[in-house]
Design an enzyme around this catalytic site. Structure first.
Site, PDB file in Angstrom:
ATOM      1  N   TYR A 187      -6.049  16.236  -7.599  1.00 22.78           N
ATOM      2  CA  TYR A 187      -5.429  15.243  -8.489  1.00 22.78           C
ATOM      3  C   TYR A 187      -4.403  15.923  -9.391  1.00 22.78           C
ATOM      4  CZ  TYR A 187      -5.106  11.604 -12.097  1.00 22.78           C
ATOM      5  OH  TYR A 187      -4.657  10.654 -12.990  1.00 22.78           O
ATOM      6  N   GLY A 188      -4.804  17.047  -9.987  1.00 22.41           N
ATOM      7  CA  GLY A 188      -3.895  17.778 -10.865  1.00 22.41           C
ATOM      8  C   GLY A 188      -2.629  18.214 -10.139  1.00 22.41           C
ATOM      9  N   SER A 197      -0.088  12.409 -15.409  1.00 26.14           N
ATOM     10  CA  SER A 197      -1.276  12.737 -16.202  1.00 26.14           C
ATOM     11  C   SER A 197      -1.087  14.091 -16.853  1.00 26.14           C
ATOM     12  CB  SER A 197      -2.506  12.783 -15.293  1.00 26.14           C
ATOM     13  OG  SER A 197      -3.602  13.362 -15.977  1.00 26.14           O
ATOM     14  N   ASP A 214       0.888  -1.169   0.000  1.00 26.62           N
ATOM     15  CA  ASP A 214       0.000   0.000   0.000  1.00 26.62           C
ATOM     16  C   ASP A 214       0.923   1.215   0.000  1.00 26.62           C
ATOM     17  OD1 ASP A 214      -1.547   2.198   0.616  1.00 26.62           O
ATOM     18  OD2 ASP A 214      -2.761   1.163   2.117  1.00 26.62           O
ATOM     19  N   GLN A 250     -10.296  15.805   0.355  1.00 28.35           N
ATOM     20  CA  GLN A 250      -9.724  14.959  -0.703  1.00 28.35           C
ATOM     21  C   GLN A 250      -8.209  15.172  -0.825  1.00 28.35           C
ATOM     22  OE1 GLN A 250     -11.750  15.580  -4.450  1.00 28.35           O
ATOM     23  NE2 GLN A 250     -13.776  15.245  -3.574  1.00 28.35           N
ATOM     24  N   ASN A 299       2.738   3.331 -10.841  1.00 27.80           N
ATOM     25  CA  ASN A 299       1.435   3.464 -11.494  1.00 27.80           C
ATOM     26  C   ASN A 299       0.298   3.695 -10.506  1.00 27.80           C
ATOM     27  OD1 ASN A 299      -0.718   2.702 -13.702  1.00 27.80           O
ATOM     28  ND2 ASN A 299      -1.102   1.335 -11.975  1.00 27.80           N
ATOM     29  N   LYS A 307      -0.304  15.239  -9.563  1.00 26.36           N
ATOM     30  CA  LYS A 307       0.398  14.788 -10.768  1.00 26.36           C
ATOM     31  C   LYS A 307       1.421  15.822 -11.227  1.00 26.36           C
ATOM     32  CE  LYS A 307      -1.640  10.757 -11.238  1.00 26.36           C
ATOM     33  NZ  LYS A 307      -0.897   9.502 -11.042  1.00 26.36           N
TER      34      LYS A 307
HETATM   35  P1  NAP Z   1      -7.625   2.332 -11.564  1.00 31.05           P
HETATM   36  O1  NAP Z   1      -8.287   1.439 -12.528  1.00 31.05           O
HETATM   37  O2  NAP Z   1      -8.436   3.013 -10.520  1.00 31.05           O
HETATM   38  O3  NAP Z   1      -6.440   1.525 -10.892  1.00 31.05           O
HETATM   39  C1  NAP Z   1      -5.621   2.142  -9.941  1.00 31.05           C
HETATM   40  C2  NAP Z   1      -4.694   1.121  -9.366  1.00 31.05           C
HETATM   41  O4  NAP Z   1      -3.902   1.758  -8.353  1.00 31.05           O
HETATM   42  C3  NAP Z   1      -5.446  -0.036  -8.689  1.00 31.05           C
HETATM   43  O5  NAP Z   1      -4.735  -1.231  -8.869  1.00 31.05           O
HETATM   44  C4  NAP Z   1      -5.428   0.388  -7.229  1.00 31.05           C
HETATM   45  O6  NAP Z   1      -5.566  -0.676  -6.330  1.00 31.05           O
HETATM   46  C5  NAP Z   1      -4.037   0.984  -7.163  1.00 31.05           C
HETATM   47  N1  NAP Z   1      -3.863   1.769  -5.961  1.00 31.05           N
HETATM   48  C6  NAP Z   1      -4.570   2.847  -5.550  1.00 31.05           C
HETATM   49  N2  NAP Z   1      -4.134   3.257  -4.362  1.00 31.05           N
HETATM   50  C7  NAP Z   1      -3.125   2.407  -4.016  1.00 31.05           C
HETATM   51  C8  NAP Z   1      -2.284   2.309  -2.907  1.00 31.05           C
HETATM   52  N3  NAP Z   1      -2.403   3.145  -1.856  1.00 31.05           N
HETATM   53  N4  NAP Z   1      -1.350   1.341  -2.885  1.00 31.05           N
HETATM   54  C9  NAP Z   1      -1.228   0.482  -3.909  1.00 31.05           C
HETATM   55  N5  NAP Z   1      -2.020   0.507  -4.988  1.00 31.05           N
HETATM   56  C10 NAP Z   1      -2.955   1.478  -5.038  1.00 31.05           C
HETATM   57  O7  NAP Z   1      -6.869   3.530 -12.305  1.00 31.05           O
HETATM   58  P2  NAP Z   1      -6.106   3.575 -13.710  1.00 31.05           P
HETATM   59  O8  NAP Z   1      -6.934   4.355 -14.619  1.00 31.05           O
HETATM   60  O9  NAP Z   1      -5.621   2.231 -14.097  1.00 31.05           O
HETATM   61  O10 NAP Z   1      -4.890   4.525 -13.301  1.00 31.05           O
HETATM   62  C11 NAP Z   1      -3.534   4.061 -13.242  1.00 31.05           C
HETATM   63  C12 NAP Z   1      -2.632   5.278 -13.209  1.00 31.05           C
HETATM   64  O11 NAP Z   1      -2.838   6.044 -14.411  1.00 31.05           O
HETATM   65  C13 NAP Z   1      -2.930   6.232 -12.057  1.00 31.05           C
HETATM   66  O12 NAP Z   1      -1.725   6.743 -11.551  1.00 31.05           O
HETATM   67  C14 NAP Z   1      -3.725   7.325 -12.720  1.00 31.05           C
HETATM   68  O13 NAP Z   1      -3.634   8.552 -12.024  1.00 31.05           O
HETATM   69  C15 NAP Z   1      -3.079   7.382 -14.080  1.00 31.05           C
HETATM   70  N6  NAP Z   1      -3.924   7.990 -15.121  1.00 31.05           N
HETATM   71  C16 NAP Z   1      -5.098   7.413 -15.489  1.00 31.05           C
HETATM   72  C17 NAP Z   1      -5.870   7.984 -16.486  1.00 31.05           C
HETATM   73  C18 NAP Z   1      -7.161   7.374 -16.958  1.00 31.05           C
HETATM   74  O14 NAP Z   1      -7.829   7.973 -17.823  1.00 31.05           O
HETATM   75  N7  NAP Z   1      -7.560   6.205 -16.473  1.00 31.05           N
HETATM   76  C19 NAP Z   1      -5.435   9.169 -17.102  1.00 31.05           C
HETATM   77  C20 NAP Z   1      -4.238   9.740 -16.702  1.00 31.05           C
HETATM   78  C21 NAP Z   1      -3.481   9.131 -15.716  1.00 31.05           C
HETATM   79  P3  NAP Z   1      -7.011  -1.099  -5.703  1.00 31.05           P
HETATM   80  O15 NAP Z   1      -7.629  -2.030  -6.704  1.00 31.05           O
HETATM   81  O16 NAP Z   1      -6.627  -1.755  -4.429  1.00 31.05           O
HETATM   82  O17 NAP Z   1      -7.788   0.172  -5.516  1.00 31.05           O
END
Ligand code: NAP
Length: 266
Positions: free
Chosen positions: A190-191, A138, A58, A101, A85, A194
């Site tokens: 969030y912004g 991001s 975590d 938040q 990630n 990142k």
């Molecule tokens: P997601 O589907 O919500 O997955 C996030 C992952 O991070 C999940 O495996 C989650 O685990 C894990 N996580 C969250 N908090 C954690 C913690 N404290 N310790 C360990 N793991 C943790 O999101 P995603 O879209 O795949 O995003 C992945 C990355 O891409 C993030 O950094 C996000 O900011 C970035 N991003 C995403 C987008 C988009 O459009 N999706 C755009 C720009 C950037 P749990 O399953 O346990 O919650």
């Protein structure tokens, strides 16, 4: 590339991280790919599916990072690639007040990611086989969301991690005091998280010249975070991180922010 190389992908039990881990395994550039996930059941399932290995992590919990470091050192003893990630974002529809938040968002996306990276940098620096860090940031971390004065501080060529932590602490205290807008901060937790991660990428790259350290935006991806409205599949979004982690040859860019598979303006 030697098959003894070891990679870690955080938050790899679903979404973009799952596909980054899968792509790193498929690249055959690593002997072992570790999926650092907070949920043991989901993490072990994902690891079995992609051909990686699960370890509990975590990133928002210092004791969890400590336990992970101890177990990782004992089991692997080396690290060649870290993909940060794991991340969270409160959805627009979430009723949690902005100020409530801030802490949780920064705890995962900045504070925890920084703590884990700094714990692992000695192992990465010890690697002689093209060590790399990829920070999944991001485009929402764009620099111009803060005032010109803060932009100059975040992008200062000699910025230190201590100074960067200080800037993030000031953002938190200004939010708590209800004056973050008048103090020149962006209006997205969030912004800001990142933005700070991209700034950290540049500091680490400067301070660790033997490691390729870059940030990327995966694009708007259809994951739990991105929602099903997003146009990019998590598999395709993951390829931005995979490009930096394995496809670009050694001696490639460092301290860069990539988007759409090329270096982009911060
Ligand atoms: P997601 O589907 O919500 O997955 C996030 C992952 O991070 C999940 O495996 C989650 O685990 C894990 N996580 C969250 N908090 C954690 C913690 N404290 N310790 C360990 N793991 C943790 O999101 P995603 O879209 O795949 O995003 C992945 C990355 O891409 C993030 O950094 C996000 O900011 C970035 N991003 C995403 C987008 C988009 O459009 N999706 C755009 C720009 C950037 P749990 O399953 O346990 O919650």
């Amino acid at each position: 590339m030697a098959s003894g190389r070891v990679a870690i992908v955080t938050g790899a039990n679903k979404g973009i991280g799952y596909h980054i881990a899968k792509q790193l395994v498929a690249s055959r550039q690593f002997g072992r790919v570790v999926l650092g996930c907070r949920d043991a059941r989901l993490g072990a399932k994902a690891a079995a599916e992609v051909g990686g290995e699960f370890m509990q992590l975590d990133v928002s919990s210092p004791p969890s990072i400590g336990a992970f470091m101890e177990a990782f050192q004992a089991q692997y003893g080396r690290l060649d690639c870290l993909v940060n990630n794991a991340g969270i974002m409160f959805q627009n529809s979430d009723p949690t007040p902005f100020a409530e938040q801030t802490g949780p968002t920064l705890a995962v996306n900045f504070d925890g990611t920084v703590a884990l990276t700094e714990a692992l940098l000695p192992l990465l620096n010890a690697s002689s086989e093209s060590p790399r860090v990829v920070n999944v940031s991001s485009q929402l971390g764009y620099l111009s969301q803060v005032s010109a004065e803060l932009q100059a501080q975040f992008s200062a060529p000699a910025l230190t991690m201590g100074e960067l932590r200080g800037l993030v602490a000031k953002f938190k205290s200004d939010v708590a005091a209800g004056k973050h807008r008048e103090c020149g901060w962006g209006n997205s937790n969030y912004g800001m998280s990142k933005l700070a991660l991209i700034a950290a990428t540049k500091v680490w790259a400067r301070e660790n010249p033997n490691i390729m350290i870059n940030a990327c935006c995966p694009g708007w991806c259809s994951t739990d975070m991105g929602t099903s409205s997003a146009p990019v599949s998590p598999e395709d979004g993951a390829k931005n991180a995979t490009l930096l982690a394995v496809e670009l040859p050694a001696g490639g860019p460092t301290g860069a922010f990539y988007r759409n598979f090329r270096e982009a303006r911060w």
